[in-house]
Design a protein around this motif. Sequence first.
Motif, PDB file in Angstrom:
ATOM      1  N   SER A 169      -4.351 -11.935   6.257  1.00  0.00           N
ATOM      2  CA  SER A 169      -4.329 -11.154   5.013  1.00  0.00           C
ATOM      3  C   SER A 169      -2.919 -10.825   4.532  1.00  0.00           C
ATOM      4  N   SER A 201      -1.888  -4.120  -3.455  1.00  0.00           N
ATOM      5  CA  SER A 201      -3.055  -4.541  -2.684  1.00  0.00           C
ATOM      6  C   SER A 201      -4.042  -3.397  -2.440  1.00  0.00           C
ATOM      7  N   SER A 255      -2.307  -8.132   1.556  1.00  0.00           N
ATOM      8  CA  SER A 255      -2.155  -6.763   2.070  1.00  0.00           C
ATOM      9  C   SER A 255      -0.696  -6.361   2.254  1.00  0.00           C
ATOM     10  N   GLU A 293      -6.007  -3.720   0.110  1.00  0.00           N
ATOM     11  CA  GLU A 293      -6.280  -3.893   1.533  1.00  0.00           C
ATOM     12  C   GLU A 293      -5.193  -3.243   2.386  1.00  0.00           C
TER      13      GLU A 293
END
Length: 226
Positions: A101, A78, A73, A80
């Motif tokens: 993450s 990404s 992330s 996320e």
Amino acid sequence: MKALVLSSGGIDSTTALAIAVHKYGHDNVVALSMSYGQKHDKEIEAAKKVADYYNVELLSLDLSKIFEYSNSSLLKQSTEDIPKESYSNQIEETKGEKPVSTYVPFRNGLFLSTAASIALSKDCSVIYYGAHSDDAAGFAYPDCSDVFNNAMNTAIYEGSGHQLKIEAPFINMNKAHVVKKGLELGVPYELTWSCYEGGDKPCGKCGTCIDRQAAFEANGITDPAL
């Protein structure tokens, strides 16, 4: 002796840089800043300001190609979002069984290996980096652990023909102790950047912002970035 310091422009690496300059003198210190595909350039800009402050040579490398397959992330590609909660909460969610993450796959391993090649080419005998125990806790960032550091130190020492070693002065310290050491050395924390977001001011909500604020509060002062 000459030292090469991995410099991200954050609290930990800047404090490590201050220690190296204090020990070896600015003429014998080289800073190395890495671009790895992060979502903003704020930390790169901070690394430049810190290097200018300490009057040390700053080298820059772009390693983003290596991380383009990762969905961390922290990276531009990404899918996320960066978590807006403390690391302790994130570790609880993962049950301490896998990294958070924002962990970038084996980033410190790659950084240290790259730094080793450059350090040898620049006649340096030691590499400094700012890993500390808070980041290693609960497998959040396993490449910040004491075990990882010892393994990399052995590999680099042997692989360099015993010419080069790693110095991780904070490996058994928490972030509050890092800040305490930096305050003693007069580190210009107002020049540093830690936030995972790239706004005009730190978001105050991501894991690194929360940890940073707590570290300054533990030392009885307000974070200069705020």
